[in-house]
Scaffold this motif. Structure first.
Motif, PDB file in Angstrom:
ATOM      1  N   PHE A   1      16.291   2.098  -4.422  1.00 15.26           N
ATOM      2  CA  PHE A   1      15.432   3.152  -3.871  1.00 15.26           C
ATOM      3  C   PHE A   1      14.160   3.017  -4.839  1.00 15.26           C
ATOM      4  CE2 PHE A   1      19.051   6.020  -2.374  1.00 15.26           C
ATOM      5  CZ  PHE A   1      19.018   5.623  -1.059  1.00 15.26           C
ATOM      6  N   ALA A   2      13.882   1.979  -5.629  1.00 11.51           N
ATOM      7  CA  ALA A   2      12.771   1.841  -6.425  1.00 11.51           C
ATOM      8  C   ALA A   2      11.505   1.877  -5.597  1.00 11.51           C
ATOM      9  CB  ALA A   2      12.942   0.515  -7.041  1.00 11.51           C
ATOM     10  N   LEU A   3      11.526   1.382  -4.437  1.00 12.26           N
ATOM     11  CA  LEU A   3      10.051   1.286  -3.649  1.00 12.26           C
ATOM     12  C   LEU A   3      10.008   2.206  -2.565  1.00 12.26           C
ATOM     13  CD1 LEU A   3       9.697  -2.522  -3.524  1.00 12.26           C
ATOM     14  CD2 LEU A   3       8.604  -1.046  -5.109  1.00 12.26           C
ATOM     15  N   TRP A   4      10.852   3.125  -2.558  1.00  9.88           N
ATOM     16  CA  TRP A   4      11.158   4.339  -1.501  1.00  9.88           C
ATOM     17  C   TRP A   4       9.792   4.967  -1.415  1.00  9.88           C
ATOM     18  CZ3 TRP A   4      14.753   6.046   1.408  1.00  9.88           C
ATOM     19  CH2 TRP A   4      14.708   7.375   2.007  1.00  9.88           C
ATOM     20  N   ASP A   5       9.017   5.167  -2.190  1.00 11.75           N
ATOM     21  CA  ASP A   5       7.740   5.894  -1.969  1.00 11.75           C
ATOM     22  C   ASP A   5       6.628   5.225  -1.233  1.00 11.75           C
ATOM     23  OD1 ASP A   5       8.658   8.096  -3.239  1.00 11.75           O
ATOM     24  OD2 ASP A   5       7.318   7.613  -5.216  1.00 11.75           O
ATOM     25  N   GLU A   6       6.779   3.769  -1.206  1.00 15.18           N
ATOM     26  CA  GLU A   6       6.038   3.068  -0.516  1.00 15.18           C
ATOM     27  C   GLU A   6       6.546   2.725   0.842  1.00 15.18           C
ATOM     28  OE1 GLU A   6       5.361  -0.404  -2.769  1.00 15.18           O
ATOM     29  OE2 GLU A   6       5.014   0.499  -4.834  1.00 15.18           O
ATOM     30  N   LEU A   7       7.575   3.024   1.382  1.00 13.12           N
ATOM     31  CA  LEU A   7       8.198   2.663   2.647  1.00 13.12           C
ATOM     32  C   LEU A   7       7.704   3.903   3.572  1.00 13.12           C
ATOM     33  CD1 LEU A   7      11.872   2.064   1.454  1.00 13.12           C
ATOM     34  CD2 LEU A   7      10.044   0.409   1.869  1.00 13.12           C
ATOM     35  N   SER A   8       7.551   3.136   4.875  1.00  9.56           N
ATOM     36  CA  SER A   8       7.273   4.069   6.116  1.00  9.56           C
ATOM     37  C   SER A   8       8.598   4.825   6.290  1.00  9.56           C
ATOM     38  CB  SER A   8       6.880   3.007   7.330  1.00  9.56           C
ATOM     39  OG  SER A   8       7.980   2.632   7.755  1.00  9.56           O
ATOM     40  N   SER A   9       8.423   5.766   7.337  1.00 11.35           N
ATOM     41  CA  SER A   9       9.745   6.510   7.657  1.00 11.35           C
ATOM     42  C   SER A   9      10.705   5.527   8.384  1.00 11.35           C
ATOM     43  CB  SER A   9       9.550   7.920   8.651  1.00 11.35           C
ATOM     44  OG  SER A   9       8.833   7.293   9.618  1.00 11.35           O
ATOM     45  N   GLU A  10      10.223   4.626   9.129  1.00  9.60           N
ATOM     46  CA  GLU A  10      11.212   3.656   9.791  1.00  9.60           C
ATOM     47  C   GLU A  10      11.877   2.969   8.849  1.00  9.60           C
ATOM     48  OE1 GLU A  10       7.976   4.152  10.751  1.00  9.60           O
ATOM     49  OE2 GLU A  10       7.917   4.424  12.899  1.00  9.60           O
ATOM     50  N   GLU A  11      11.066   2.291   7.779  1.00 11.04           N
ATOM     51  CA  GLU A  11      11.892   1.628   6.659  1.00 11.04           C
ATOM     52  C   GLU A  11      12.744   2.278   6.038  1.00 11.04           C
ATOM     53  OE1 GLU A  11       8.044  -1.572   6.067  1.00 11.04           O
ATOM     54  OE2 GLU A  11       8.233   0.318   4.865  1.00 11.04           O
ATOM     55  N   ARG A  12      12.297   3.520   5.713  1.00 13.21           N
ATOM     56  CA  ARG A  12      13.412   4.488   4.787  1.00 13.21           C
ATOM     57  C   ARG A  12      14.718   4.648   5.854  1.00 13.21           C
ATOM     58  NH1 ARG A  12       9.546   9.170   2.402  1.00 13.21           N
ATOM     59  NH2 ARG A  12       8.295   7.916   0.900  1.00 13.21           N
ATOM     60  N   ASP A  13      14.689   4.654   7.015  1.00  8.59           N
ATOM     61  CA  ASP A  13      16.025   4.853   7.862  1.00  8.59           C
ATOM     62  C   ASP A  13      16.458   3.681   7.726  1.00  8.59           C
ATOM     63  OD1 ASP A  13      14.971   7.485   8.759  1.00  8.59           O
ATOM     64  OD2 ASP A  13      14.382   6.822  10.555  1.00  8.59           O
ATOM     65  N   ILE A  14      16.002   2.535   7.962  1.00 10.09           N
ATOM     66  CA  ILE A  14      16.721   1.202   7.613  1.00 10.09           C
ATOM     67  C   ILE A  14      17.294   1.093   6.518  1.00 10.09           C
ATOM     68  CG2 ILE A  14      16.443  -1.345   7.737  1.00 10.09           C
ATOM     69  CD1 ILE A  14      13.778  -1.020   9.720  1.00 10.09           C
ATOM     70  N   LEU A  15      16.721   1.516   5.333  1.00 10.59           N
ATOM     71  CA  LEU A  15      17.398   1.272   4.161  1.00 10.59           C
ATOM     72  C   LEU A  15      18.435   2.100   3.952  1.00 10.59           C
ATOM     73  CD1 LEU A  15      17.427   0.163   1.037  1.00 10.59           C
ATOM     74  CD2 LEU A  15      15.600   1.893   0.524  1.00 10.59           C
ATOM     75  N   VAL A  16      18.509   3.391   4.481  1.00 12.10           N
ATOM     76  CA  VAL A  16      19.497   4.476   4.061  1.00 12.10           C
ATOM     77  C   VAL A  16      20.771   3.887   5.027  1.00 12.10           C
ATOM     78  CG1 VAL A  16      20.236   6.722   4.879  1.00 12.10           C
ATOM     79  CG2 VAL A  16      18.038   6.484   3.875  1.00 12.10           C
ATOM     80  N   LYS A  17      20.315   3.532   6.293  1.00 13.93           N
ATOM     81  CA  LYS A  17      21.625   3.021   7.265  1.00 13.93           C
ATOM     82  C   LYS A  17      22.332   1.769   6.522  1.00 13.93           C
ATOM     83  CE  LYS A  17      20.754   4.459  12.097  1.00 13.93           C
ATOM     84  NZ  LYS A  17      19.301   5.127  11.756  1.00 13.93           N
TER      85      LYS A  17
ATOM     86  N   GLU B   1       0.977  -1.109   0.161  1.00 16.45           N
ATOM     87  CA  GLU B   1      -0.088  -0.101   0.006  1.00 16.45           C
ATOM     88  C   GLU B   1       0.839   1.086   0.174  1.00 16.45           C
ATOM     89  OE1 GLU B   1      -3.373   0.229   0.149  1.00 16.45           O
ATOM     90  OE2 GLU B   1      -3.344  -1.865  -0.417  1.00 16.45           O
ATOM     91  N   PRO B   2       0.471   2.373  -0.721  1.00 13.44           N
ATOM     92  CA  PRO B   2       1.352   3.686  -0.768  1.00 13.44           C
ATOM     93  C   PRO B   2       0.986   3.950   0.789  1.00 13.44           C
ATOM     94  CG  PRO B   2      -0.150   3.516  -2.542  1.00 13.44           C
ATOM     95  CD  PRO B   2      -0.498   2.081  -1.800  1.00 13.44           C
ATOM     96  N   VAL B   3       2.191   4.759   1.272  1.00 10.68           N
ATOM     97  CA  VAL B   3       2.091   5.067   2.398  1.00 10.68           C
ATOM     98  C   VAL B   3       1.137   6.297   2.878  1.00 10.68           C
ATOM     99  CG1 VAL B   3       4.300   4.703   3.620  1.00 10.68           C
ATOM    100  CG2 VAL B   3       4.434   6.307   1.843  1.00 10.68           C
ATOM    101  N   SER B   4       0.702   6.511   4.043  1.00  6.50           N
ATOM    102  CA  SER B   4      -0.231   7.360   4.358  1.00  6.50           C
ATOM    103  C   SER B   4       0.279   8.802   4.379  1.00  6.50           C
ATOM    104  CB  SER B   4      -1.032   7.026   5.554  1.00  6.50           C
ATOM    105  OG  SER B   4      -0.071   7.337   6.708  1.00  6.50           O
ATOM    106  N   ASP B   5      -0.698  10.020   4.664  1.00  2.00           N
ATOM    107  CA  ASP B   5      -0.150  11.359   4.473  1.00  2.00           C
ATOM    108  C   ASP B   5       0.959  11.462   5.644  1.00  2.00           C
ATOM    109  OD1 ASP B   5      -1.574  11.585   2.551  1.00  2.00           O
ATOM    110  OD2 ASP B   5      -3.310  12.192   3.801  1.00  2.00           O
ATOM    111  N   SER B   6       0.989  10.555   6.655  1.00  2.00           N
ATOM    112  CA  SER B   6       1.940  11.044   7.879  1.00  2.00           C
ATOM    113  C   SER B   6       3.335  10.714   7.275  1.00  2.00           C
ATOM    114  CB  SER B   6       1.610   9.907   9.019  1.00  2.00           C
ATOM    115  OG  SER B   6       1.946   8.813   8.464  1.00  2.00           O
ATOM    116  N   ASN B   7       3.566  10.439   6.251  1.00  2.00           N
ATOM    117  CA  ASN B   7       4.796  10.256   5.487  1.00  2.00           C
ATOM    118  C   ASN B   7       4.892  10.521   4.116  1.00  2.00           C
ATOM    119  OD1 ASN B   7       7.461   9.762   5.070  1.00  2.00           O
ATOM    120  ND2 ASN B   7       7.261   7.499   5.079  1.00  2.00           N
TER     121      ASN B   7
END
Length: 488
Positions: free
Chosen positions: A33-49, A4-10
């Protein structure tokens, strides 16, 4: 798998970090980063790290060099020259005694360290624990780790007896143990809970082998999940770079270590810190040596030592790479197979050579590509795991010597679960019990047994005897009922 695309909170509008994206583009890996738009902010942090923890330029060099070396014709293989092999039949009693004494002298001077390759889990044995924790069903119930620790203790004791200068203490043999991210914590805890099997805690150093991203057929990172790159351990040959990056080669130099005895954990009969092999190694003045066993039959699935090209370096050829027509050719002079010396992962290196090979392998950056189904965000993907093997060092060696051993004395692999055809805990246990039964009889002991003797035997504690020596006082004239453990 649809997400699901992420909600407005992210808000999807916040893009990946620009500098990181540019670096990934430099190496053609921006698809992470292909699925970046679908990640929550926690998941984005994990990916960047996850990406920031990768040495991208090194990994890119490894992928390019490994892909480019595919299909490059290797030099023709020649048999190993007989002159560099010490065979069992031509080894005299004098040789053995001289090498034993030379080895013991080096041990008593603190010049030998032991290096254990223990990154693997016992998955094929039906256990997720490190292989070294495995109990092969001996009367004592000892694990592989305990047997190896007690053999080190025994060599230390023999070394201190050999110098006969009561006042002088022998420095402990330092044991470096390579784990993997999957086995590290469990291994450390296992040693702690068993009080290091009688060794000093500070004579054991644990370090981890590296991991490396799995890649697609095109050399792109495979994503295990939309926010994590799939990685796998870099093979037992990862030991060279792991020693270098964890600064343990410097640690060895500081301790005055000159020689390193290196072996794989899954051999129940391994003679850890073998003084005879060490003495042979020092006597020959070579930079590497390997114990070898004779191939049992032409089609046996073992890697063999060969020479690459006329006068070229030694290397190991896997059984799958050796042309079947070559594997059955007999050497008319010796009556043995032309390619008969099997690699059993029992090696000796000088510290100078380990430094040289760590730098050489890093510079060349050529890894083996193992085609595997890799679990990924899109189901299983066919791709490559990149790995190095311990024997990748041999082509760098200016000089190598081979030392034949008998498999029934020194090679009892524990690779497959009981019920398989070979290399099981049962087959390894029997090899050990039979060998030790021969030691006891040679020392004047007697055995009684309620099952046929070929199916049982006795276990001699490594604290009593390293290789069958010093058993007369315990065994002569005594009767033991097999199976049992003989200890002090």
């Amino acid at each position: 798998m649809m997400r699901e695309p992420v909600s407005d909170s992210n808000p999807t509008s916040s893009p990946p970090p620009q500098a990181l994206l540019e670096r990934l583009k430099d190496y053609g890996q921006e698809d992470v980063f292909a699925l970046w738009d679908e990640l929550s902010s926690e998941e984005r942090d994990i990916l960047v790290k996850d990406i920031e923890n990768l040495d991208l330029s090194r990994i890119d060099r490894i992928i390019r060099c490994s892909f480019n070396s595919q299909g490059v014709p290797a030099a023709a293989i020649e048999p190993v020259p007989e002159s560099i092999v010490s065979t069992v039949e031509e080894r005299t009693m004098e040789d053995r005694e001289r090498w034993w004494k030379m080895g013991m002298k080096a041990v008593s001077e603190g010049k030998l360290a032991v290096l254990l390759l223990s990154g693997g889990q016992g998955t094929r044995l039906g256990s997720s624990d490190p292989k070294g924790c495995f109990n092969i069903g001996l009367p004592s119930g000892k694990s592989l780790f305990q047997l190896q620790a007690e053999r080190i203790l025994c060599v230390q004791r023999l070394a201190s007896q050999s110098i006969n200068e009561g006042s002088k203490t022998v420095p402990p043999i330092h044991w470096y143990i390579m784990t993997s991210p999957f086995t590290d914590e469990v291994t450390r805890k296992y040693f702690e809970s068993h009080k290091y099997f009688g060794l000093e805690a500070d004579q054991v150093t644990f370090f981890q082998q590296g991991t490396i991203p799995c890649v697609s057929k095109e050399g792109r990172f495979v994503m295990e999940t939309p926010y994590r790159v799939a990685k796998s351990p870099d093979g037992n040959g990862g030991v060279y770079s792991a020693l270098k990056f964890s600064r343990l080669l410097e640690d060895m130099a500081t301790r005055g270590i000159k020689y390193i005895d290196c072996y794989g954990v899954d051999n129940a009969l391994v003679r850890v810190a073998d003084p005879t092999f060490l003495g042979y190694f020092i006597d020959k003045g070579v930079s590497t040596a390997a114990k070898v066993v004779r191939k049992a039959y032409p089609q046996e699935k073992v890697g063999v030592f060969v020479r690459r090209g006329k006068g070229g370096p030694l290397s190991v050829v896997e059984y799958s790479e050796l042309d079947p027509s070559l594997s059955s050719v007999i050497n008319q002079q010796t009556g043995r197979l032309r390619f008969c010396w099997s690699n059993v992962c029992l090696h000796m290196f000088t510290l100078d050579f380990l430094n040289q090979v760590a730098n050489g392998l890093e510079k060349d950056s050529i890894y083996h590509l193992a085609e595997k189904k890799i679990p990924s965000a899109h189901g299983h993907t066919l791709g490559y795991k990149l790995e190095q093997f311990i024997f990748d060092a041999f082509p760098y060696a200016p000089s190598t010597a081979l030392f034949e051993v008998l498999r029934e004395e020194e090679f009892a692999p524990v690779k497959n679960a009981n019920g398989s055809n070979f290399d099981t805990p049962d087959s390894a246990r029997l090899l050990l019990l039979r060998l030790h039964a021969r030691w006891v009889v040679a020392a004047g002991g007697f055995l009684t047994h309620s099952v046929p003797l070929y199916a049982t035997g006795v276990e001699v504690s490594p604290l009593c005897s390293y290789a069958g020596e010093n058993l007369e006082s315990i065994c002569r004239g005594r009767t033991f009922h097999a199976p049992c453990e003989i200890s002090f």
